[in-house]
Write an enzyme that holds these catalytic residues in place. Structure first.
Site, short mmCIF file in Angstrom:
data_model
loop_
_atom_site.label_atom_id
_atom_site.label_comp_id
_atom_site.label_asym_id
_atom_site.label_seq_id
_atom_site.Cartn_x
_atom_site.Cartn_y
_atom_site.Cartn_z
N ASP A 101 0.80 -1.23 0.00
CA ASP A 101 0.00 0.00 0.00
C ASP A 101 0.83 1.28 0.00
OD1 ASP A 101 -0.80 -0.93 3.41
OD2 ASP A 101 0.89 0.26 2.71
N HIS A 116 6.72 -7.82 -1.14
CA HIS A 116 5.68 -8.43 -2.00
C HIS A 116 5.26 -7.48 -3.11
CE1 HIS A 116 4.42 -11.45 1.37
NE2 HIS A 116 5.53 -11.80 0.75
N CYS A 145 -3.02 -3.79 -21.72
CA CYS A 145 -1.73 -3.25 -22.14
C CYS A 145 -1.89 -2.50 -23.48
CB CYS A 145 -0.73 -4.41 -22.31
SG CYS A 145 0.86 -3.88 -22.94
N CYS A 148 0.41 -4.66 -26.08
CA CYS A 148 0.08 -6.00 -26.62
C CYS A 148 -1.33 -6.45 -26.25
CB CYS A 148 1.10 -7.01 -26.08
SG CYS A 148 0.88 -7.37 -24.33
N GLY A 185 2.45 -6.81 13.21
CA GLY A 185 1.23 -6.91 12.40
C GLY A 185 1.30 -7.93 11.29
N1 APR Z 1 -2.06 -3.92 15.21
C1 APR Z 1 -1.19 -4.97 15.26
N2 APR Z 1 -1.44 -6.16 14.68
C2 APR Z 1 -2.61 -6.28 14.01
C3 APR Z 1 -3.57 -5.24 13.91
C4 APR Z 1 -3.24 -4.02 14.56
N3 APR Z 1 -4.09 -2.96 14.54
N4 APR Z 1 -4.63 -5.69 13.19
C5 APR Z 1 -4.35 -6.97 12.85
N5 APR Z 1 -3.15 -7.32 13.34
C6 APR Z 1 -2.44 -8.59 13.17
C7 APR Z 1 -3.31 -9.82 13.16
O1 APR Z 1 -3.46 -10.33 14.49
C8 APR Z 1 -2.47 -10.78 12.30
O2 APR Z 1 -1.55 -11.52 13.09
O3 APR Z 1 -1.84 -8.54 11.90
C9 APR Z 1 -1.70 -9.85 11.38
C10 APR Z 1 -2.21 -9.84 9.96
O4 APR Z 1 -1.97 -11.12 9.41
P1 APR Z 1 -2.39 -11.41 7.89
O5 APR Z 1 -3.77 -10.90 7.65
O6 APR Z 1 -2.08 -12.86 7.63
O7 APR Z 1 -1.41 -10.48 7.03
P2 APR Z 1 0.11 -10.76 6.68
O8 APR Z 1 0.79 -11.48 7.79
O9 APR Z 1 0.68 -9.47 6.25
O10 APR Z 1 0.00 -11.74 5.41
C11 APR Z 1 1.20 -12.06 4.77
O11 APR Z 1 -0.03 -13.17 3.02
O12 APR Z 1 -1.85 -13.18 1.67
C12 APR Z 1 -0.53 -12.91 1.70
O13 APR Z 1 0.64 -11.46 0.32
C13 APR Z 1 -0.26 -11.47 1.38
O14 APR Z 1 1.49 -10.05 2.29
C14 APR Z 1 0.42 -10.93 2.63
C15 APR Z 1 0.95 -12.18 3.30
#
Ligand code: APR
Length: 250
Positions: A101, A116, A145, A148, A185
């Site tokens: 993002d 990623h 595109c 192409c 997170g």
């Molecule tokens: N503050 C801290 N932690 C948080 C908050 C917050 N406000 N909100 C959610 N979380 C935590 C959740 O408890 C969870 O452990 O953030 C984590 C989010 O986990 P995912 O949704 O699995 O995201 P992520 O770990 O980034 O996923 C990794 O998976 O799908 C692919 O490419 C995608 O980059 C992504 C990768």
């Protein structure tokens, strides 16, 4: 625990952060695996795998259009700004993010590794053409595109695709040199990203996890865990670091 981490940050020679979707939830971007997350509405094996995109790009663009709109409306939260401040204070050398993002950079972080990829660009899987995503009119069915006519995709890593070689090399080089890793997170279930803290730990780094809930990392890799929301916890940590540096924290 906030004071303990502040002391570890001040004492560290080279601190890095690994962030996941949880750091953007307070900016209005749902994460993937929490209740109500993106993967509770879209099956990632269908919507987030490159084979699915190749099979039916128009279907995948139903989800991608939603993500682009949500990211477009998002702004950095106080946690993003706190990490940028830590870098400006010379106390954080790099943010390795799984997020696409761009909010870390928008908050002022300079050394950001987008593990990623990035939603800021659209790329052509056929001929390599690239254009900025904000040139794309979200109401159009799918972006094609101009060279192409293939369907463009965001410059993000789908399951089944390789991590950009440069990001991979830089991230593990940072992990090898770090003596402190803040893991914030992320559910730490996607490889090779979740291997970064373990790689740092093998070189003697301390690993500290900040999350709303414990993860696999908590049990096997983290030295300690701080339960808290990113947007609220990171500013408190930076305040404690500033007090320590100013010599005020007793
Ligand atoms: N503050 C801290 N932690 C948080 C908050 C917050 N406000 N909100 C959610 N979380 C935590 C959740 O408890 C969870 O452990 O953030 C984590 C989010 O986990 P995912 O949704 O699995 O995201 P992520 O770990 O980034 O996923 C990794 O998976 O799908 C692919 O490419 C995608 O980059 C992504 C990768």
């Amino acid at each position: 625990m906030i004071e303990r981490l502040a002391r570890d940050i001040v004492a560290s020679r080279q601190a890095i952060a690994l962030t996941g979707a949880g750091v953007s939830v307070e900016s209005g971007i749902p994460d993937f695996r929490s209740a109500g997350g993106l993967w509770s509405r879209y099956d990632p094996t269908e919507y987030a795998h490159i084979d699915g995109f190749r099979r039916d790009p128009i279907k995948i663009w139903d989800m991608l259009r939603e993500i682009i709109a949500v990211i477009g409306a998002a702004t950095p939260n106080p946690g993003h700004r706190a990490l940028a401040e830590l870098e400006a204070m010379g106390r954080l050398s790099c943010v390795i993010t799984q997020n696409v993002d761009g909010l870390h950079q928008e908050a002022g972080s300079k050394n950001v590794i987008e593990f990623h990829g990035s939603n800021r660009f659209l790329v052509c899987p056929q001929c390599g053409f690239r254009e900025k995503t904000d040139h794309f009119d979200a109401s159009r069915l799918v972006p094609r595109c101009p060279v192409c006519d293939a369907v463009l995709k965001p410059d993000v890593v789908f399951f089944g695709e390789a991590i950009p070689a440069d990001a991979m090399a830089r991230a593990f080089d940072e992990a090898d040199r770090a003596d402190l890793v803040l893991v914030i997170g992320t559910s730490a279930v996607v490889y090779p990203a979740y291997g970064i803290p373990a790689a740092a730990r093998r070189h003697g780094a301390r690993v500290v996890e900040i999350n709303l809930e414990e993860t696999e990392l908590t049990r096997y890799t983290a030295d300690y865990f701080i339960k808290g929301a990113f947007g609220e916890t990171l500013p408190r940590i930076v305040t404690a670091v500033r007090q320590l540096l100013g010599g005020k924290l007793e």
